[in-house]
Design a protein around this motif. Structure first.
Motif, PDB file in Angstrom:
ATOM      1  N   VAL A 150     126.998   2.139  61.716  1.00 31.50           N
ATOM      2  CA  VAL A 150     128.235   2.650  61.113  1.00 31.50           C
ATOM      3  C   VAL A 150     128.099   2.561  59.592  1.00 31.50           C
ATOM      4  O   VAL A 150     128.371   3.514  58.884  1.00 31.50           O
ATOM      5  CB  VAL A 150     129.458   1.847  61.610  1.00 31.50           C
ATOM      6  CG1 VAL A 150     130.725   2.298  60.886  1.00 31.50           C
ATOM      7  CG2 VAL A 150     129.602   2.000  63.121  1.00 31.50           C
TER       8      VAL A 150
ATOM      9  N   LEU B  16     125.631   2.685  56.918  1.00 31.98           N
ATOM     10  CA  LEU B  16     124.224   3.063  56.737  1.00 31.98           C
ATOM     11  C   LEU B  16     123.597   2.330  55.558  1.00 31.98           C
ATOM     12  O   LEU B  16     122.394   2.106  55.542  1.00 31.98           O
ATOM     13  CB  LEU B  16     124.123   4.576  56.560  1.00 31.98           C
ATOM     14  CG  LEU B  16     124.615   5.378  57.788  1.00 31.98           C
ATOM     15  CD1 LEU B  16     124.686   6.856  57.456  1.00 31.98           C
ATOM     16  CD2 LEU B  16     123.727   5.143  58.986  1.00 31.98           C
TER      17      LEU B  16
ATOM     18  N   THR C 240     130.545  -2.050  51.602  1.00 32.78           N
ATOM     19  CA  THR C 240     130.513  -2.455  50.198  1.00 32.78           C
ATOM     20  C   THR C 240     129.437  -1.743  49.381  1.00 32.78           C
ATOM     21  O   THR C 240     129.222  -2.087  48.221  1.00 32.78           O
ATOM     22  CB  THR C 240     130.323  -3.980  50.073  1.00 32.78           C
ATOM     23  OG1 THR C 240     129.072  -4.342  50.665  1.00 32.78           O
ATOM     24  CG2 THR C 240     131.453  -4.729  50.757  1.00 32.78           C
ATOM     25  N   GLY C 241     128.771  -0.768  49.978  1.00 36.12           N
ATOM     26  CA  GLY C 241     127.751  -0.020  49.231  1.00 36.12           C
ATOM     27  C   GLY C 241     128.356   1.246  48.654  1.00 36.12           C
ATOM     28  O   GLY C 241     129.114   1.211  47.685  1.00 36.12           O
ATOM     29  N   CYS C 242     128.051   2.358  49.285  1.00 42.74           N
ATOM     30  CA  CYS C 242     128.519   3.662  48.781  1.00 42.74           C
ATOM     31  C   CYS C 242     129.967   3.953  49.164  1.00 42.74           C
ATOM     32  O   CYS C 242     130.555   4.906  48.687  1.00 42.74           O
ATOM     33  CB  CYS C 242     127.626   4.770  49.325  1.00 42.74           C
ATOM     34  SG  CYS C 242     127.841   5.102  51.104  1.00 42.74           S
ATOM     35  N   HIS C 243     130.514   3.154  50.038  1.00 44.62           N
ATOM     36  CA  HIS C 243     131.906   3.268  50.528  1.00 44.62           C
ATOM     37  C   HIS C 243     132.130   4.414  51.507  1.00 44.62           C
ATOM     38  O   HIS C 243     133.260   4.655  51.916  1.00 44.62           O
ATOM     39  CB  HIS C 243     132.912   3.358  49.377  1.00 44.62           C
ATOM     40  CG  HIS C 243     132.850   2.179  48.454  1.00 44.62           C
ATOM     41  ND1 HIS C 243     132.732   2.307  47.084  1.00 44.62           N
ATOM     42  CD2 HIS C 243     132.844   0.849  48.708  1.00 44.62           C
ATOM     43  CE1 HIS C 243     132.665   1.108  46.539  1.00 44.62           C
ATOM     44  NE2 HIS C 243     132.734   0.210  47.503  1.00 44.62           N
ATOM     45  N   TRP C 244     131.092   5.142  51.871  1.00 42.45           N
ATOM     46  CA  TRP C 244     131.241   6.248  52.820  1.00 42.45           C
ATOM     47  C   TRP C 244     131.895   5.790  54.119  1.00 42.45           C
ATOM     48  O   TRP C 244     132.756   6.459  54.678  1.00 42.45           O
ATOM     49  CB  TRP C 244     129.870   6.868  53.127  1.00 42.45           C
ATOM     50  CG  TRP C 244     129.797   7.554  54.445  1.00 42.45           C
ATOM     51  CD1 TRP C 244     129.175   7.126  55.579  1.00 42.45           C
ATOM     52  CD2 TRP C 244     130.388   8.823  54.786  1.00 42.45           C
ATOM     53  NE1 TRP C 244     129.352   8.034  56.584  1.00 42.45           N
ATOM     54  CE2 TRP C 244     130.092   9.088  56.130  1.00 42.45           C
ATOM     55  CE3 TRP C 244     131.151   9.743  54.078  1.00 42.45           C
ATOM     56  CZ2 TRP C 244     130.507  10.232  56.792  1.00 42.45           C
ATOM     57  CZ3 TRP C 244     131.576  10.890  54.726  1.00 42.45           C
ATOM     58  CH2 TRP C 244     131.258  11.129  56.063  1.00 42.45           C
ATOM     59  N   CYS C 245     131.507   4.642  54.595  1.00 48.18           N
ATOM     60  CA  CYS C 245     131.940   4.222  55.926  1.00 48.18           C
ATOM     61  C   CYS C 245     133.312   3.573  55.950  1.00 48.18           C
ATOM     62  O   CYS C 245     133.817   3.263  57.031  1.00 48.18           O
ATOM     63  CB  CYS C 245     130.902   3.270  56.525  1.00 48.18           C
ATOM     64  SG  CYS C 245     130.720   1.734  55.589  1.00 48.18           S
TER      65      CYS C 245
HETATM   66  S1  FES Z   1     127.507   3.599  54.481  1.00 50.18           S
HETATM   67 FE1  FES Z   1     128.678   1.771  54.429  1.00 50.18          FE
HETATM   68  S2  FES Z   1     128.803   1.336  52.321  1.00 50.18           S
HETATM   69 FE2  FES Z   1     127.488   3.052  52.403  1.00 50.18          FE
END
Ligand code: FES
Length: 84
Positions: free
Chosen positions: A7, A9, A41-46
């Motif tokens: 979920v 990535l 907490t990375g790109c925030h996409w999820c």
């Molecule tokens: S895919 Fe979850 S923070 Fe980037």
């Protein structure tokens, strides 16, 4: 998605890990899912998907996303490309 599909990535956090976290930690708010290996907490996409999983769990449903991992990853790539 299957349980071993990711979920988040960015941090390779699977649906299974998130479901285990929900059952064990019983987070009161969706943002606490970030304590599960940094999910969201990375790109925030999820983040919207983490919110969805948390809402399903709160409603007593089995959390899952009605997405193929391929489509999910492709949409995330578009998201990331647009942010550049
Ligand atoms: S895919 Fe979850 S923070 Fe980037």
């Amino acid at each position: 998605m299957d349980p071993d599909d990711h979920v988040c990535l960015c941090f390779r956090v699977s649906l299974r890990k998130l479901n285990t976290f929900l059952e064990c930690e019983k987070p009161r708010v969706a943002s606490q899912l970030s304590d599960c290996f940094g999910a969201g907490t990375g790109c925030h996409w999820c983040v919207p998907f983490l919110n969805q999983l948390h809402r399903q769990w709160q409603d007593g449903q089995a959390p899952n996303l009605n997405e193929s991992p391929e489509d999910y990853a492709a949409r995330r790539k578009i998201y990331r490309d647009e942010k550049k």
